[in-house]
Scaffold this active site. Structure first.
Site, PDB file in Angstrom:
ATOM      1  N   ARG A  74       0.854  -1.193   0.000  1.00  0.00           N
ATOM      2  CA  ARG A  74       0.000   0.000   0.000  1.00  0.00           C
ATOM      3  C   ARG A  74       0.885   1.237   0.000  1.00  0.00           C
ATOM      4  O   ARG A  74       1.985   1.230   0.534  1.00  0.00           O
ATOM      5  CB  ARG A  74      -0.871   0.026   1.257  1.00  0.00           C
ATOM      6  N   GLY A 213      -3.822  -4.349  -1.130  1.00  0.00           N
ATOM      7  CA  GLY A 213      -4.461  -3.265  -0.396  1.00  0.00           C
ATOM      8  C   GLY A 213      -4.843  -2.079  -1.273  1.00  0.00           C
ATOM      9  O   GLY A 213      -5.699  -1.273  -0.890  1.00  0.00           O
ATOM     10  N   SER A 266       1.866  -6.684  12.482  1.00  0.00           N
ATOM     11  CA  SER A 266       2.208  -6.788  13.910  1.00  0.00           C
ATOM     12  C   SER A 266       1.566  -7.990  14.588  1.00  0.00           C
ATOM     13  O   SER A 266       1.507  -8.043  15.813  1.00  0.00           O
ATOM     14  CB  SER A 266       1.796  -5.510  14.644  1.00  0.00           C
ATOM     15  N   SER A 398       5.511 -10.090   0.786  1.00  0.00           N
ATOM     16  CA  SER A 398       4.879 -11.114  -0.046  1.00  0.00           C
ATOM     17  C   SER A 398       3.774 -11.783   0.777  1.00  0.00           C
ATOM     18  O   SER A 398       3.867 -11.855   2.003  1.00  0.00           O
ATOM     19  CB  SER A 398       5.910 -12.142  -0.519  1.00  0.00           C
TER      20      SER A 398
HETATM   21  P1  GTP Z   1      -1.320  -7.308   8.157  1.00  0.00           P
HETATM   22  O1  GTP Z   1      -1.872  -8.395   7.303  1.00  0.00           O
HETATM   23  O2  GTP Z   1      -0.282  -6.480   7.448  1.00  0.00           O
HETATM   24  O3  GTP Z   1      -2.383  -6.438   8.743  1.00  0.00           O
HETATM   25  O4  GTP Z   1      -0.439  -8.002   9.326  1.00  0.00           O
HETATM   26  P2  GTP Z   1      -0.817  -8.812  10.664  1.00  0.00           P
HETATM   27  O5  GTP Z   1      -1.078  -7.887  11.794  1.00  0.00           O
HETATM   28  O6  GTP Z   1      -1.833  -9.845  10.388  1.00  0.00           O
HETATM   29  O7  GTP Z   1       0.589  -9.507  11.011  1.00  0.00           O
HETATM   30  P3  GTP Z   1       1.058 -11.037  10.904  1.00  0.00           P
HETATM   31  O8  GTP Z   1       0.308 -11.947  11.831  1.00  0.00           O
HETATM   32  O9  GTP Z   1       1.103 -11.413   9.477  1.00  0.00           O
HETATM   33  O10 GTP Z   1       2.536 -10.931  11.479  1.00  0.00           O
HETATM   34  C1  GTP Z   1       3.533 -10.087  10.943  1.00  0.00           C
HETATM   35  C2  GTP Z   1       4.902 -10.585  11.346  1.00  0.00           C
HETATM   36  O11 GTP Z   1       5.023 -10.619  12.795  1.00  0.00           O
HETATM   37  C3  GTP Z   1       5.169 -11.996  10.853  1.00  0.00           C
HETATM   38  O12 GTP Z   1       6.463 -12.038  10.283  1.00  0.00           O
HETATM   39  C4  GTP Z   1       5.092 -12.843  12.102  1.00  0.00           C
HETATM   40  O13 GTP Z   1       5.927 -13.970  12.046  1.00  0.00           O
HETATM   41  C5  GTP Z   1       5.480 -11.880  13.235  1.00  0.00           C
HETATM   42  N1  GTP Z   1       4.800 -12.232  14.515  1.00  0.00           N
HETATM   43  C6  GTP Z   1       3.471 -12.476  14.674  1.00  0.00           C
HETATM   44  N2  GTP Z   1       3.176 -12.826  15.957  1.00  0.00           N
HETATM   45  C7  GTP Z   1       4.340 -12.791  16.644  1.00  0.00           C
HETATM   46  C8  GTP Z   1       4.693 -13.057  18.021  1.00  0.00           C
HETATM   47  O14 GTP Z   1       3.869 -13.375  18.873  1.00  0.00           O
HETATM   48  N3  GTP Z   1       6.014 -12.883  18.351  1.00  0.00           N
HETATM   49  C9  GTP Z   1       6.950 -12.512  17.428  1.00  0.00           C
HETATM   50  N4  GTP Z   1       8.212 -12.383  17.838  1.00  0.00           N
HETATM   51  N5  GTP Z   1       6.654 -12.278  16.116  1.00  0.00           N
HETATM   52  C10 GTP Z   1       5.379 -12.413  15.724  1.00  0.00           C
HETATM   53  C1  SPV Z   2      -2.217  -4.378   5.759  1.00  0.00           C
HETATM   54  O1  SPV Z   2      -1.324  -3.794   5.146  1.00  0.00           O
HETATM   55  O2  SPV Z   2      -2.591  -4.054   6.900  1.00  0.00           O
HETATM   56  C2  SPV Z   2      -2.872  -5.547   5.142  1.00  0.00           C
HETATM   57  C3  SPV Z   2      -2.497  -5.862   3.771  1.00  0.00           C
HETATM   58  O3  SPV Z   2      -3.692  -6.196   5.735  1.00  0.00           O
HETATM   59  S1  SPV Z   2      -3.322  -4.894   2.604  1.00  0.00           S
HETATM   60  O4  SPV Z   2      -4.549  -5.557   2.222  1.00  0.00           O
HETATM   61  O5  SPV Z   2      -2.432  -4.780   1.477  1.00  0.00           O
HETATM   62  O6  SPV Z   2      -3.621  -3.585   3.152  1.00  0.00           O
END
Ligand code: GTP
Ligand code: SPV
Ligand code: MN
Length: 615
Positions: A74, A213, A266, A398
């Site tokens: 995004r 996004g 996060s 990715s």
């Molecule tokens: P968006 O789809 O962008 O909104 O992201 P999200 O909030 O769903 O984040 P996601 O769960 O994909 O995690 C992002 C990164 O944080 C990944 O590389 C995970 O491996 C890492 N991560 C997630 N949970 C934890 C945790 O509890 N501890 C640590 N150290 N890393 C974590």
């Molecule tokens: C984010 O960036 O918070 C996502 C991926 O969940 S996107 O749909 O590209 O915004």
């Protein structure tokens, strides 16, 4: 126009307002053909995409696509919310005048789909028959086949969602034009991209990208920006970048529902797909409801309900592996029709790889191409396995796109139209110090205050003052569509009108040891331990220790069966660093002072906490 009405009706779409809308935009973008899409068209579209090379096969029932190398995320600078009322400008919504923005987009989109097909994608961002259904209907017009394949996985797509409406014109008009990606000046001062939500016209006009996004308009643009504006303007609901899970206590045969916001990348997807730690698995089970968007509303019984409007997950690939997230690995396995974007790909073997998928790189680099499509074997030998920033095999953003039905722990009632009753709302950022593992907040204004002051720490000096948060209110900074003060008022009013108040909490899985930088909390599956304690507080089974910023667990109140984390680390995670907090209170004052019309209750919460630290 007659012709368009016939194309739509031949495809089973009987809605005169949609026909008018399609005709209007076809006149502007001038596509060579128009095609109406329903989910049942997926197999045919996959075959077409494979034939043209827009997607590639990645094993049995898995697909791969690469987006242009300057188009992989995004773009917050190029994203605006436009309305006719300048009073609706906030700090983060990047408000623009609707008339000007629409004129500019018309100019960019004029003739921009020539020789391409315009796909008409009717969709619903809600389970069918949801009480919020009238806010959930949309029609995306896109000139990009891969975007259609994503939409079919991420939203409920089909003509039935737009037929037989009481008010046929009540749908979001979402226009996506890819543009000439190689000539858009991405990132320069002549950047032609613009991603606009014209919120008071319920119209989305996105030009210049094919990335998730920016291009799957049901998800971020409608599901978050437009919906949070609609929820505020109507007073009916909230839309937040939240995950949503059920935690079942099998002993008591009771399921608790927890939702909450963490800024992008996060940990929402990982938390939503979490399995209970092995030692706790006999007693507890975690159910997936959603990983990126929740709409919150008050049900007929007066409780707060949370509903995931999406139909799929668009997850970060990096570090997804059988240890960190076995649920995700299962959801994207062969046969799942998952679509991968911008990971590394080997066209000879049809294999996929990303950093963290396996502990080391694939042994043999033959055939492998990085996310830009460049051959790994063309790199100098010392860079073939190099993980330095900018040199990754897979792009750090990715992603995999898979339908919720593939997620092995998806809740049996994930399509419940009204959603599930919410027990707890949590916020969490990436903070290397100061923020303890968890602090429970029982006061509504203090909970909303906590959401407004959520943030992630700047890691590079260039991004901000060392240690200062990049504030991300409610994890909605990139998706904010109306002013922050009104946002707080709407939250206080809507949640405050419920018969039962959810408990709030702030969590942090990312505290680090300053000596060697290791994470003090093992994270992932162990995160359940913190949430179980929160539910114990809500039910009066744990009392914790009161601090100025909420209740912290006593160590003996945490369920640590089978816990392999470090005891000294845990002590740190369960304590408050008063000096850092006092500094933070000053930053928060500056942050909140930017917001106009911030409700008195939020300032009162701030003052209370500040005074408690100074007492
Ligand atoms: P968006 O789809 O962008 O909104 O992201 P999200 O909030 O769903 O984040 P996601 O769960 O994909 O995690 C992002 C990164 O944080 C990944 O590389 C995970 O491996 C890492 N991560 C997630 N949970 C934890 C945790 O509890 N501890 C640590 N150290 N890393 C974590
Ligand atoms: C984010 O960036 O918070 C996502 C991926 O969940 S996107 O749909 O590209 O915004
Ligand atoms: Mn997200």
């Amino acid at each position: 126009m007659d012709n368009i009405a016939k194309i739509l009706s031949d495809a089973g779409l009987e809605n005169p307002a949609v026909a008018e809308y399609v005709a209007h935009w076809a006149g502007i973008t001038e596509p060579a053909a128009i095609e109406v899409i329903s989910a049942k068209d997926d197999d045919r579209l996959i075959a077409e995409g494979l034939a043209t090379g827009e997607i590639a096969p990645a094993g049995d029932g898995l697909y791969y696509s690469r987006s242009y190398y300057k188009d992989t995320a995004r773009s917050e600078e190029r994203t605006v919310v436009a309305t006719h009322n300048p009073q609706e400008a906030g700090i983060y919504n990047n408000w623009h005048d609707a008339t000007e923005v629409t004129a500019r987009q018309l100019e960019s989109m004029k003739g921009a789909s020539r020789s391409k097909t315009m796909y008409v994608v009717p969709y619903l961002m809600a389970p069918p028959k949801s009480p919020l259904e009238k806010w959930a209907r949309g029609v995306e017009l896109t000139d990009n086949l891969t975007v259609v394949l994503h939409m079919i996985r991420m939203a409920r797509v089909g003509v039935e969602h737009l037929n037989n409406l009481e008010n046929p014109a009540e749908f979001v008009r979402a226009v996506h034009v890819t543009g000439d990606l190689k000539n858009l000046g991405q990132g320069t001062d002549k950047d032609k991209r613009l991603f606009a939500t014209v919120a008071d016209e319920r119209t989305i006009l996105h030009f210049g990208s094919s990335y998730g996004g920016n291009a799957l308009l049901g998800k971020i643009a409608h599901g978050l920006r437009q919906a949070s504006y609609d929820g505020w303007a109507s007073g009916e609901f909230l839309s937040e970048q939240f995950m949503l899970i059920g935690i079942k206590d099998k002993l008591k045969d009771h399921t608790y529902y927890v939702c909450g916001g963490f800024p992008s990348a996060s940990g929402k997807t990982n938390l939503a797909m979490m399995l209970a730690p092995d030692a706790l698995g006999d007693r507890y089970e975690v159910y997936f409801y959603g990983d990126d968007i929740v709409w919150l509303h008050v049900g007929e019984d007066g409780k707060i309900y949370g509903m995931n409007p999406e139909y799929g997950a668009f997850g970060v690939a990096k570090d997804t592996n059988w240890k960190s997230n076995p649920t995700a690995m299962d959801a994207i396995k062969e046969g799942s029709k998952t679509l991968f974007t911008n990971v590394a790909y080997n066209p000879e073997t049809q294999e996929l790889w990303w950093e963290g998928k396996t502990p080391d790189y694939p042994e043999d680099v033959t055939g492998w191409r990085d996310w830009k499509g460049e051959k790994i074997s063309d790199r100098p030998a010392d860079r073939q396995r190099c993980e330095a920033k900018g040199d990754e095999w897979a792009h750090p953003n990715s992603r995999f796109t898979t339908s919720l039905a593939n997620v092995p722990n998806v809740a049996p009632d994930y399509e419940e139209p009204q959603g599930v009753p919410i027990d707890a709302i949590i916020f969490g950022g990436r903070v290397k110090d100061r923020e303890p593992l968890i602090r429970a907040i029982t006061d509504l204004a203090e909970g909303v205050y906590d959401g407004l002051t959520l943030g992630a720490q700047a890691t590079f000096a260039a991004e901000g003052k060392e240690g200062v948060l990049r504030y991300d209110p409610m994890s909605m900074r990139p998706f904010m569509s109306y002013p922050e003060g009104d946002y707080a008022t709407h939250w206080l009013k809507l949640i405050g009108s419920a018969k039962e108040q959810p408990i709030f909490a702030h969590v942090n899985w990312f505290q680090r040891d300053p000596e060697d930088g290791h994470f003090r909390w093992p994270g992932y599956r162990d995160n359940l331990r913190a949430l179980l304690w929160l539910l114990d507080v809500k039910e009066g089974r744990a009392e914790g220790v009161q601090t100025p910023v909420g209740i912290l667990p006593k160590k003996e109140e945490l369920n640590l069966d089978g816990f392999e984390g470090d005891d000294a680390d845990l002590d740190k995670l369960l304590s408050i660093d008063t000096d850092l907090w006092k500094k933070e209170m000053g930053y928060r004052r500056e942050h909140l002072a930017q917001f106009k019309n911030l409700p008195e209750q939020i300032w009162a919460a701030h003052e209370r906490i500040e005074q408690a630290f100074n007492a």
